[in-house]
Design a protein around this motif. Structure first.
Motif: not given
Ligand code: XUL
Length: 541
Positions: A340-365
């Motif tokens: 999880r941290e590797a993906i967060k670091a790859l896109f220079h995200l904060t945990w907040n930004e990471f969580s927001n993306i989860l909230k905004q994207t659809s189940p099933g990707n």
């Protein structure tokens, strides 16, 4: 008068101590020492040293020792009345081994309160570094031991698990084969848990049945060292191993070093330390069959209490001793927060930004699938790390963020199916359980409510609760686990997350699709691309 109990957890990235009181069993103080931030002179990468190919992973036992002294110093600086602590126990990352020479016993017997532990323990090691659970370099030894024990099924029946690269037996065998002189100079081999317990005891501490089961050396049914497994591992090994013990047996009183240096009472009782997973079983209150917990930590683990011994003969999971004297089932996924941290670091995200993306994207990707083996993986076994992406590429932020979390949850669902009974509720713990967007994906993938408890330090809490029970019994008060757990404030639910109403079928289909992809990339199965397109059409077009 209020009494206290101390639980310590020596994990991969930090050492944490929590103290609970004997009335409400709630946490009075918690101190955490982070190895790479607070002890930077050990120059670890998040608590470990990783070889270039990623397969060999070590840590420094002196770093754990220094963290222990630092923990007590901080408790003292905070004026916590350490002399009111009635019992201490601990938890450690499982499987890691500590190799000690003949100076070990007399040194720990004779610690001088004027000096630090590190300054006095420098000369007790026959091997400077300890291989830890993240190591995956012993495939050859795993094969050799498994063969000597009569193959996969008989190895599992005997020890509770297949031979695994990180398990202590294969690690000991590799050390014996590659550095036989140092192996010969080794007088004692401890697990991390029993090593730290030995320091507090000032003597050779036994290994408890919970952690002992993670070695491929203990007979899982009889809970005794098994001579065949020992002989298959290394010569003269039995004499180097400590005894085995129940995890609820009081071992004795604390060593005078801690009494004089930190003002503990000389009557402070010590319980054996255990592995982080057996401790967490109690630290999330799992004492009934069909209750399940998922710990989202450095590794992700799925574990449950077992009333009677049930083995996974496919070889993916383990059975360990439970602190209650029964058993627990465990599946360990290595690419937990590390991936999880590797993906967060790859896109220079904060945990907040990471969580927001989860909230905004659809189940099933949108029909995208990721198989995220950033590091060698334990379940399923992947020795050559590689990240696979189907339907997107490495630059697509949203697809990667949802992809990693869905992949991890789908893999946990897929590989826990052998336990048969689908959980009716999952208790989430570990650092990742603080992220409710990750938990929402977990709830949806399992179609099961998720409960997060007030305290997420389940390993340290479990150790403290084991003390509370053993101490009550020591002073003559019988106490049931269920009473203790019902009374414990820290085990009350804090957050409940419910599955979304319309994702049940989607994740059922996606679990099957995920399985086909695992089979495709790991076992040369058919390419399921057409099925993935059908899945996409069904839910997204
Ligand atoms: C369990 C395992 C890990 C470690 C580190 O088998 O390898 O969970 O105990 O936490």
């Amino acid at each position: 008068m209020t009494n206290y109990f101390l639980g310590i957890d020596c994990s991969t990235q930090s050492l944490t101590g929590i103290i609970i009181d004997d009335e409400s069993l709630s946490i009075q103080i918690k101190i955490s020492i982070n190895y790479y931030k607070d002890l930077p002179h050990y120059q670890t990468q998040k608590g470990v040293y990783i070889s270039e190919d990623g397969k060999q992973v070590f840590s420094n036992p002196l770093m754990w020792v220094e963290a222990l002294d630092t923990l007590f110093t901080i408790f003292q600086e905070k004026s916590f009345p350490l002399n009111k602590i009635k019992a201490i126990s601990g938890s450690a990352q499982q499987h890691g081994t500590v190799y000690l020479n003949k100076n070990f016993l007399k040194t720990v017997n004779n610690l001088q309160p004027g000096g630090s532990l590190v300054s006095q323990l420098k000369k007790i090691f026959s091997r400077e570094l300890s291989p830890v659970w993240m190591d995956s370099s012993t495939s050859k030894q795993c094969k050799e031991i498994r063969k000597a024990l009569g193959g996969l099924k008989s190895t599992i029946k005997l020890t509770g698990s297949n031979t695994f690269e990180r398990f202590s037996g294969p690690q000991i065998r590799k050390f014996y084969q590659e550095d036989s002189q140092k192996y010969q100079n080794t007088a004692y081999i401890h697990l991390i848990s029993s090593f730290l317990s030995s320091l507090l005891l000032g003597n050779n501490s036994p290994i408890d049945h919970g952690d002992g089961a993670g070695m491929n050396l203990m007979d899982i049914e009889k809970k005794r060292w098994n001579d065949n497994a020992i002989d298959a591992t290394a010569p003269n090994l039995k004499q180097k191993l400590p005894n085995l013990t129940e995890s609820f047996k009081i071992l004795g009183n604390i060593s005078p070093y801690f009494v004089e240096r930190y003002d503990f009472s000389s009557e402070t009782k010590l319980l054996p330390w255990s592995g982080d997973n057996p401790n967490s079983l109690i630290g999330v209150g799992l004492i009934n069959p069909n209750q399940v917990a998922i710990s989202l930590g450095t590794s992700d683990t799925y574990f449950s209490y077992m009333e009677k011994l049930t083995l996974d003969l496919s070889g993916a999971s383990h059975v360990f001793g439970a602190p209650t004297g029964d058993y627990m089932g465990l599946i360990c996924f290595k690419n937990g927060s590390l991936a999880r941290e590797a993906i967060k670091a790859l896109f220079h995200l904060t945990w907040n930004e990471f969580s927001n993306i989860l909230k905004q994207t659809s189940p099933g990707n949108n029909g995208r699938i990721m198989l995220p083996y950033f590091y060698p993986e334990i379940v399923p076994l992947v020795l050559e790390p590689r990240v696979y992406r189907f339907g997107f590429d490495a630059n697509h932020i949203q697809a990667n963020v949802r992809g990693i979390i869905e992949a991890q949850c789908l893999s946990i669902r897929l590989h826990s199916q052998w336990l048969k009974s689908a959980p009716t509720e999952i208790i989430a713990t570990g650092g990742g359980s603080e992220n409710s967007e990750i938990l929402q994906v977990l709830a949806d993938v399992f179609n099961t409510p998720i409960k997060v408890l007030k305290v997420s330090d389940s390993a340290a809490l479990g150790a403290a609760l084991r003390c509370a029970k053993a101490y009550q019994e020591y002073i003559g008060n019988e106490m049931e686990w269920s009473d203790l757990i019902a009374r414990c404030d820290a085990l009350q639910p804090d957050v409940n997350i419910f599955p979304s109403i319309n994702t049940k079928q989607l994740y059922e289909d996606m679990t099957q699709l995920y399985q086909l992809y695992e089979n495709f990339v790991l076992n040369n199965g058919d390419n399921p691309e057409i099925i993935r397109h059908k899945f996409k059409e069904k839910y997204f077009e």
